[in-house]
Design an enzyme around this catalytic site. Structure first.
Site, PDB file in Angstrom:
ATOM      1  N   ASP A  20     -42.601  14.415  33.000  1.00 52.43           N
ATOM      2  CA  ASP A  20     -42.569  13.222  32.140  1.00 52.43           C
ATOM      3  C   ASP A  20     -41.124  12.753  31.947  1.00 52.43           C
ATOM      4  OD1 ASP A  20     -45.326  13.083  31.768  1.00 52.43           O
ATOM      5  OD2 ASP A  20     -45.147  12.765  29.602  1.00 52.43           O
ATOM      6  N   ASP A  26     -45.197  20.112  33.518  1.00 52.12           N
ATOM      7  CA  ASP A  26     -45.799  19.038  32.717  1.00 52.12           C
ATOM      8  C   ASP A  26     -44.706  18.305  31.950  1.00 52.12           C
ATOM      9  OD1 ASP A  26     -47.843  17.526  31.385  1.00 52.12           O
ATOM     10  OD2 ASP A  26     -47.550  18.821  29.626  1.00 52.12           O
ATOM     11  N   ASP A  70     -34.421  24.989  30.070  1.00 56.83           N
ATOM     12  CA  ASP A  70     -33.692  24.184  29.081  1.00 56.83           C
ATOM     13  C   ASP A  70     -32.506  23.479  29.750  1.00 56.83           C
ATOM     14  OD1 ASP A  70     -32.638  26.740  29.454  1.00 56.83           O
ATOM     15  OD2 ASP A  70     -32.061  27.036  27.360  1.00 56.83           O
ATOM     16  N   TYR A 117     -51.664  27.298  30.965  1.00 53.12           N
ATOM     17  CA  TYR A 117     -52.738  26.303  30.932  1.00 53.12           C
ATOM     18  C   TYR A 117     -54.114  26.945  31.109  1.00 53.12           C
ATOM     19  CZ  TYR A 117     -50.575  21.657  30.904  1.00 53.12           C
ATOM     20  OH  TYR A 117     -49.947  20.503  30.556  1.00 53.12           O
TER      21      TYR A 117
HETATM   22  C1  IPM Z   1     -50.586  15.567  33.146  1.00 55.24           C
HETATM   23  C2  IPM Z   1     -51.266  15.447  31.810  1.00 55.24           C
HETATM   24  C3  IPM Z   1     -52.350  16.526  31.725  1.00 55.24           C
HETATM   25  C4  IPM Z   1     -51.627  17.849  31.775  1.00 55.24           C
HETATM   26  C5  IPM Z   1     -53.264  16.430  30.494  1.00 55.24           C
HETATM   27  C6  IPM Z   1     -53.952  15.095  30.418  1.00 55.24           C
HETATM   28  C7  IPM Z   1     -54.263  17.536  30.476  1.00 55.24           C
HETATM   29  O1  IPM Z   1     -50.334  15.525  30.777  1.00 55.24           O
HETATM   30  O2  IPM Z   1     -51.246  15.420  34.182  1.00 55.24           O
HETATM   31  O3  IPM Z   1     -49.369  15.790  33.155  1.00 55.24           O
HETATM   32  O4  IPM Z   1     -51.163  18.374  30.748  1.00 55.24           O
HETATM   33  O5  IPM Z   1     -51.511  18.398  32.877  1.00 55.24           O
HETATM   34 MG    MG Z   2     -48.315  15.580  31.396  1.00 55.52          MG
END
Ligand code: IPM
Ligand code: MG
Length: 357
Positions: A251, A247, A223, A136
């Protein structure tokens, strides 16, 4: 007086932040809350997603409550001016290296998950994502002339994955200490079979683990971790991983619970000063319609009370109030099921405020 920077941002950000502020107001504490624009709203007001005054406020406040950033109107701007730069800039400028993303499935919402209830009911995992390093922020990065290989001479895009020893050590400590307060198990997720950066990560995490003999450590490739998260997510307690993998996995973990609209997050520095935001994004498609779920932001405010403001009792009050509105059957559209009562953003906020008393 305790000062909280309120950064609503874009899309549904302002609507959900308003409900969290109402809940904080209802606690009967005297917080000084000051607002500032950020993301697309920052760009619109001051020509930059993280205006100087906003950054200054965030730095001097005791904690930051953040809505969400991102708006397709600004997607064509150069990268440095896009809304996402606001959150990345705040993380870096405030040194918020430890991102805590709990994924908890409330029993009332077991049916909202896309996974079978028996796979997810009772889920309670904590993802700890390193937040200021990795690919990042690694340099160099950019677009250049490809220096070698079969595509030599063409343009290529590139980024740099890197982790310094101290960066890995401090996030490993956060993970082991968090596990000590939970089920005492840490899964460190890496890609040590392919990446030098993550073989190094594995070695350092293993070394830090020596200081925590009461915590069990296992290593898992990313993975496989992605697979296990949907196969048997309850096997995890604390997951610690790098910025990029965190990240993606966070999710996936969020969706196990049925709605990303329910999940708070904390991003902490070395002294537990933090920025608190819902795990979901700005959802511009439903902005202004009064249907967004404010619970992730309200629960983020609870995390703020617990981790940065030393008010665990008030955090408990908010969390109990959220459980109680779910028990009452109130649901925003993202978590609605037959037999429950559909409510909007404001009504959900009203219900939490009522349940606080
Ligand atoms: C998160 C989001 C951010 C990230 C974006 C909005 C930059 O996806 O907080 O997970 O990738 O960290
Ligand atoms: Mg994210």
């Amino acid at each position: 007086m305790t000062k909280i920077a309120i950064l609503p941002g874009d899309g549904i950000g302002p609507e959900i932040i308003d409900q969290a502020v109402r809940v904080l107001d209802a606690l009967g504490e005297s917080f000084e809350m000051e607002r500032a624009p950020v993301g697309g709203a920052g760009y619109a007001a001051h020509g930059h997603p993280l205006p100087e005054a906003t950054l200054k406020l965030a730095k001097e406040a005791d904690a930051v409550l953040f809505g969400a950033v991102g708006d397709y109107r600004y997607d064509t701007l150069e990268r440095a001016l896009r809304p996402e730069q606001a959150i990345l800039g705040l993380r870096k400028e405030l040194g918020l290296f430890a991102n805590l993303r709990p994924a908890i499935l409330y029993p009332e919402l077991a049916g909202a998950s896309t996974l079978k209830p028996e796979v997810v009911s009772g889920l309670d995992i904590l993802i700890i994502r390193e937040l200021t390093g990795d690919i990042y922020f690694g340099k160099p990065r950019g677009v250049r002339e490809c220096p070698d290989g079969p595509f030599k001479g063409q343009r290529e895009g590139f980024d740099t994955m890197r982790y310094a020893e101290g960066e890995i050590r401090r996030i490993a400590h956060v993970a082991f200490q968090a596990a000590q307060k939970r089920d005492k198990r840490v899964t460190s997720v890496d890609k040590a079979n392919v990446l030098e950066t993550f073989q190094f990560w594995r070695d350092i995490v293993t070394d830090v683990h020596k200081e925590y003999p009461d915590v069990a450590l296992e290593h898992m490739y990313v993975d496989n971790a992605a697979m296990q998260l949907v196969r048997a997510p309850k096997k995890f307690d604390v997951i610690v991983t790098g910025n990029m993998f965190g990240d993606i996995l966070s999710d996936a973990a969020a969706m196990l619970t049925g709605s990303i609209g329910m999940l708070p997050s904390a991003s902490l520095d070395a002294n537990n000063k933090g920025l608190y935001e819902p795990s979901h994004g700005s959802a511009p498609d439903i902005a202004g319609k009064g249907v967004a779920n404010p619970l992730a932001t309200i629960l983020s405010a609870a995390m703020m009370l617990r981790y940065s403001l030393n008010k665990a009792e008030q955090a408990d009050r908010i969390e109990s109030a959220v459980k109680s509105v779910l028990q009452q059957g109130l649901r925003t559209p993202d978590i609605f099921e037959d037999g429950t009562q559909r409510v909007g953003t404001q009504e959900m906020g009203d219900a939490v405020v009522r349940a606080l008393r």
